[in-house]
Design a protein around this motif. Structure first.
Motif, PDB file in Angstrom:
ATOM      1  N   THR A  87       9.614  26.876 -49.101  1.00 52.77           N
ATOM      2  CA  THR A  87       9.053  25.965 -49.860  1.00 52.77           C
ATOM      3  C   THR A  87       9.146  24.825 -50.416  1.00 52.77           C
ATOM      4  O   THR A  87       8.581  24.097 -50.520  1.00 52.77           O
ATOM      5  CB  THR A  87       8.776  26.970 -51.521  1.00 52.77           C
ATOM      6  OG1 THR A  87      10.081  27.239 -52.021  1.00 52.77           O
ATOM      7  CG2 THR A  87       7.972  28.294 -51.328  1.00 52.77           C
ATOM      8  N   LEU A  88      10.644  24.459 -50.237  1.00 57.53           N
ATOM      9  CA  LEU A  88      11.183  22.996 -50.498  1.00 57.53           C
ATOM     10  C   LEU A  88      11.369  22.470 -49.251  1.00 57.53           C
ATOM     11  O   LEU A  88      11.860  21.430 -49.297  1.00 57.53           O
ATOM     12  CB  LEU A  88      12.320  23.120 -51.753  1.00 57.53           C
ATOM     13  CG  LEU A  88      11.782  23.644 -53.029  1.00 57.53           C
ATOM     14  CD1 LEU A  88      13.183  23.538 -54.030  1.00 57.53           C
ATOM     15  CD2 LEU A  88      10.584  22.884 -53.612  1.00 57.53           C
ATOM     16  N   GLY A  89      11.705  23.079 -48.058  1.00 61.61           N
ATOM     17  CA  GLY A  89      11.826  22.479 -46.902  1.00 61.61           C
ATOM     18  C   GLY A  89      13.211  21.901 -46.650  1.00 61.61           C
ATOM     19  O   GLY A  89      13.607  21.116 -46.159  1.00 61.61           O
ATOM     20  N   HIS A  90      13.917  22.552 -47.352  1.00 67.44           N
ATOM     21  CA  HIS A  90      15.616  22.224 -47.336  1.00 67.44           C
ATOM     22  C   HIS A  90      16.459  22.316 -45.782  1.00 67.44           C
ATOM     23  O   HIS A  90      17.304  21.684 -45.700  1.00 67.44           O
ATOM     24  CB  HIS A  90      16.265  22.924 -48.401  1.00 67.44           C
ATOM     25  CG  HIS A  90      16.152  22.312 -49.925  1.00 67.44           C
ATOM     26  ND1 HIS A  90      16.496  22.806 -50.993  1.00 67.44           N
ATOM     27  CD2 HIS A  90      15.243  21.263 -50.165  1.00 67.44           C
ATOM     28  CE1 HIS A  90      15.780  22.038 -52.090  1.00 67.44           C
ATOM     29  NE2 HIS A  90      15.323  21.112 -51.528  1.00 67.44           N
ATOM     30  N   GLY A  91      15.871  23.639 -45.306  1.00 69.80           N
ATOM     31  CA  GLY A  91      16.885  24.154 -44.181  1.00 69.80           C
ATOM     32  C   GLY A  91      17.411  23.228 -43.315  1.00 69.80           C
ATOM     33  O   GLY A  91      18.488  23.080 -42.943  1.00 69.80           O
ATOM     34  N   VAL A  92      16.492  22.462 -42.446  1.00 75.26           N
ATOM     35  CA  VAL A  92      17.229  21.573 -41.425  1.00 75.26           C
ATOM     36  C   VAL A  92      17.767  20.479 -42.074  1.00 75.26           C
ATOM     37  O   VAL A  92      18.716  19.801 -41.289  1.00 75.26           O
ATOM     38  CB  VAL A  92      15.747  21.173 -40.842  1.00 75.26           C
ATOM     39  CG1 VAL A  92      16.158  20.069 -39.728  1.00 75.26           C
ATOM     40  CG2 VAL A  92      15.181  22.132 -39.898  1.00 75.26           C
ATOM     41  N   ALA A  93      17.477  19.987 -42.820  1.00 77.61           N
ATOM     42  CA  ALA A  93      18.227  18.859 -43.748  1.00 77.61           C
ATOM     43  C   ALA A  93      19.700  19.390 -43.996  1.00 77.61           C
ATOM     44  O   ALA A  93      20.712  18.562 -43.510  1.00 77.61           O
ATOM     45  CB  ALA A  93      17.717  18.115 -45.187  1.00 77.61           C
ATOM     46  N   LEU A  94      19.818  20.418 -44.703  1.00 75.84           N
ATOM     47  CA  LEU A  94      21.079  20.928 -44.981  1.00 75.84           C
ATOM     48  C   LEU A  94      21.953  21.099 -43.684  1.00 75.84           C
ATOM     49  O   LEU A  94      23.139  21.183 -43.526  1.00 75.84           O
ATOM     50  CB  LEU A  94      21.089  22.301 -45.980  1.00 75.84           C
ATOM     51  CG  LEU A  94      20.333  21.990 -47.177  1.00 75.84           C
ATOM     52  CD1 LEU A  94      20.476  23.319 -48.067  1.00 75.84           C
ATOM     53  CD2 LEU A  94      20.914  20.851 -48.029  1.00 75.84           C
ATOM     54  N   GLY A  95      21.359  21.972 -42.611  1.00 74.48           N
ATOM     55  CA  GLY A  95      21.942  22.053 -41.192  1.00 74.48           C
ATOM     56  C   GLY A  95      22.496  20.738 -40.574  1.00 74.48           C
ATOM     57  O   GLY A  95      23.696  20.954 -40.117  1.00 74.48           O
ATOM     58  N   LEU A  96      21.666  19.658 -40.508  1.00 72.36           N
ATOM     59  CA  LEU A  96      22.032  18.472 -40.197  1.00 72.36           C
ATOM     60  C   LEU A  96      23.177  17.889 -40.790  1.00 72.36           C
ATOM     61  O   LEU A  96      23.978  17.032 -40.409  1.00 72.36           O
ATOM     62  CB  LEU A  96      20.990  17.628 -39.689  1.00 72.36           C
ATOM     63  CG  LEU A  96      19.984  18.042 -38.498  1.00 72.36           C
ATOM     64  CD1 LEU A  96      18.877  17.082 -38.301  1.00 72.36           C
ATOM     65  CD2 LEU A  96      20.898  18.398 -37.200  1.00 72.36           C
ATOM     66  N   LEU A  97      23.093  17.964 -42.099  1.00 69.59           N
ATOM     67  CA  LEU A  97      24.318  17.346 -43.029  1.00 69.59           C
ATOM     68  C   LEU A  97      25.562  18.079 -42.531  1.00 69.59           C
ATOM     69  O   LEU A  97      26.647  17.521 -42.251  1.00 69.59           O
ATOM     70  CB  LEU A  97      23.823  17.590 -44.448  1.00 69.59           C
ATOM     71  CG  LEU A  97      22.875  16.525 -44.879  1.00 69.59           C
ATOM     72  CD1 LEU A  97      22.655  16.799 -46.254  1.00 69.59           C
ATOM     73  CD2 LEU A  97      23.407  14.951 -44.663  1.00 69.59           C
ATOM     74  N   ALA A  98      25.571  19.560 -42.440  1.00 66.84           N
ATOM     75  CA  ALA A  98      26.768  20.115 -42.229  1.00 66.84           C
ATOM     76  C   ALA A  98      27.240  19.879 -40.804  1.00 66.84           C
ATOM     77  O   ALA A  98      28.394  19.793 -40.581  1.00 66.84           O
ATOM     78  CB  ALA A  98      26.617  21.579 -42.245  1.00 66.84           C
ATOM     79  N   ALA A  99      26.436  19.645 -39.884  1.00 62.73           N
ATOM     80  CA  ALA A  99      26.577  19.265 -38.523  1.00 62.73           C
ATOM     81  C   ALA A  99      27.302  18.004 -38.482  1.00 62.73           C
ATOM     82  O   ALA A  99      28.313  17.667 -37.519  1.00 62.73           O
ATOM     83  CB  ALA A  99      25.407  19.278 -37.602  1.00 62.73           C
ATOM     84  N   GLN A 100      26.807  16.946 -39.323  1.00 63.90           N
ATOM     85  CA  GLN A 100      27.223  15.592 -39.181  1.00 63.90           C
ATOM     86  C   GLN A 100      28.808  15.634 -39.758  1.00 63.90           C
ATOM     87  O   GLN A 100      29.910  15.232 -39.334  1.00 63.90           O
ATOM     88  CB  GLN A 100      26.529  14.908 -40.107  1.00 63.90           C
ATOM     89  CG  GLN A 100      27.029  13.167 -40.113  1.00 63.90           C
ATOM     90  CD  GLN A 100      26.296  12.199 -40.873  1.00 63.90           C
ATOM     91  OE1 GLN A 100      25.827  12.686 -42.079  1.00 63.90           O
ATOM     92  NE2 GLN A 100      25.696  11.182 -40.260  1.00 63.90           N
ATOM     93  N   TYR A 101      28.741  16.528 -40.744  1.00 67.10           N
ATOM     94  CA  TYR A 101      30.414  16.624 -41.383  1.00 67.10           C
ATOM     95  C   TYR A 101      31.366  17.317 -40.416  1.00 67.10           C
ATOM     96  O   TYR A 101      32.631  16.761 -40.473  1.00 67.10           O
ATOM     97  CB  TYR A 101      30.294  17.311 -42.858  1.00 67.10           C
ATOM     98  CG  TYR A 101      31.706  17.049 -43.576  1.00 67.10           C
ATOM     99  CD1 TYR A 101      31.744  16.173 -44.441  1.00 67.10           C
ATOM    100  CD2 TYR A 101      32.702  18.217 -43.428  1.00 67.10           C
ATOM    101  CE1 TYR A 101      33.061  15.973 -45.048  1.00 67.10           C
ATOM    102  CE2 TYR A 101      33.898  17.991 -44.093  1.00 67.10           C
ATOM    103  CZ  TYR A 101      34.098  16.726 -45.060  1.00 67.10           C
ATOM    104  OH  TYR A 101      35.202  16.703 -45.897  1.00 67.10           O
TER     105      TYR A 101
END
Length: 457
Positions: free
Chosen positions: A323-337
């Motif tokens: 509903t809030l569309g967080h998944g891909v954003a949180l996934g790529l932030l983790a990948a970057q870190y």
């Protein structure tokens, strides 16, 4: 340079492999599905059966962190995504003119596209990396361990081969088997926190006709009824999706899987009706997702990491409903870190676990809070709407200062308390309410009687 094994070839796995490879690390990515996203976006999107990735065909809007990470780490992927038809939408595009620029405004951009376009762009980029090997059609059957307290994961086994690694990244998604494998190996169990949402999500895809109208005009992206929410997801290459969210306890939810019923109901909400008025070509199926939950899987407990040599990312770490569309954003932030600190994380994952709690966990908690509120609001015994909160939501579409705060929250840039709690925003909302003493929270969608009349007996 580190040797890294990545389990899972979805967006988080591809992003992790790409960012690691571009730093010179030796990466092997394992994906059990032999098929990969390619040049035929429609064929891959509509005809590729992916039962392990049910969210792949649901509508997406990629929030600011997706664009920011891509532009910083893989500008070629960002450019490729736009070339494949993705469109950028700034939250201030709602207004005739953007307000005077403030620092950070440049980030308030949504990438409007189907998920498959991003998968295809990442797949192409990973294929160009000489230090990344992709093993498609290879299922990871087991982890290998070195004894210790805690035990250390030393690699993975796929088929008859064992692949040693300095770090294993579990990016295999919400149905990851890694937690069970850790327990089977005698490790302390991961700490899993799960919150069932009590909502169901239905969507249908459409394409604008080549000879038809192209733009519905200035229309909000969503509408509400006391018991349901409707939304529009403009996407790439003249496609868009309409969605419906309602309680799993609603007796009419099963009827909405009938395309004719779904469309009749969608025409009763202003946001979705405006797009249907463009007479688009519909896809046959209504796509339903139920049993939605928000789940946080921590590989650390009160005694520290339950294992070393292994971390999780993407939906394996934090899974939030769409509903809030967080998944891909949180996934790529983790990948970057992970890519930036891989040597330190391989030696000791505690820093990574701490970072996920500081940086990602607040958005998981925000989703849980929002879903509880939505579940309550969609129920038969919903409490009266909060007048000031309702005013803030309406005011955002009239006042750029409030819209900025709304966009910052939506794009995971500031928490609601930070964005909405500023004196400036509060003063704007107070003034808006003072000018409208008769304002009462309401809905622009159908009444329950109107809704029920659209549902076949």
């Amino acid at each position: 340079m580190a040797r890294v094994a990545v389990i899972g070839g979805g967006i988080s796995g591809l992003g992790t492999a790409l960012m690691l490879g571009r730093r010179g690390h030796a990466v092997t990515l394992f994906e059990q599905d032999a098929r990969q996203a390619g040049e035929d976006l429609d064929g891959d999107f509509f005809d590729w059966g992916r039962p392990r990735v049910p969210q792949a065909v649901q509508p997406h809007s990629f929030l600011a962190p997706v664009r920011t990470v891509l532009r910083a780490e893989a500008p070629d992927v960002h450019a490729d995504l736009l070339a494949r038809g993705a469109r950028e939408y700034h939250d201030f595009d709602w207004f005739d003119e953007h307000p005077p620029h403030r620092a950070g405004d440049e980030e308030l951009v949504t990438l409007r596209t189907r998920r498959i376009a991003l998968e295809a762009a990442l797949t192409a980029a990973v294929g160009r990396e000489p230090t990344v090997e992709v093993r498609r059609g290879h299922r990871v059957d087991a982890l290998t361990f070195e004894e210790g307290r805690p035990a250390r994961v030393t690699g993975v086994r796929a088929g008859a081969r064992t692949h040693r690694a300095d770090l294993v990244v579990d990016a295999s998604g919400r149905r990851s088997s890694v937690p069970d494998r850790l327990v089977e190996a005698g490790c302390r169990p991961p700490v899993v926190e799960s919150h069932r949402t009590g909502i169901t999500y239905l969507a249908r895809w459409y394409r604008l006709r080549a000879d038809g109208p192209r733009d519905p005009g200035r229309v909000k992206g969503g509408s509400t009824a006391p018991f349901a929410m409707a939304g529009v997801f403009p996407s790439d290459n003249d496609t868009f999706a309409l969605s419906m969210v309602l309680s799993t306890g609603d007796p009419t939810r099963g009827a909405l899987t009938d395309p004719a019923v779904f469309e009749a109901v969608a025409r009763s909400f202003p946001a979705t009706a405006a797009w249907l008025a463009l007479e688009p070509e519909p896809r046959p199926a209504v796509l339903a997702m139920a049993g939605l939950d928000n789940r946080w899987t921590s590989l650390v407990d009160d005694d520290g990491p339950v294992v070393t040599g292994l971390v999780n990312a993407g939906d394996s770490l934090v899974h939030t409903n769409p509903t809030l569309g967080h998944g891909v954003a949180l996934g790529l932030l983790a990948a970057q870190y992970l890519a930036t600190h891989v040597d330190r994380i391989a030696a000791d994952p505690a820093d990574y676990h701490d970072w996920t709690v500081r940086t990602l966990r607040p958005w998981f908690d925000a989703q849980v809070t929002a879903d509880r509120a939505n579940e309550q609001r969609l129920s038969e015994n919903a409490p009266p709407a909060d007048r000031r909160a309702a005013a803030l939501a309406v005011c955002a579409f009239e006042d750029p200062v409030v819209m900025r705060a709304r966009a910052q929250v939506r794009h995971l840039l500031r928490t609601p308390d930070e964005a909405y709690g500023s004196d400036e925003v509060q003063e704007r909302v107070t003034a808006w309410l003072a000018a409208r003493p008769d304002f009462t929270p309401g809905h622009d969608g159908p009444t329950r009687d109107r809704w029920d009349a659209l549902i076949p007996a």
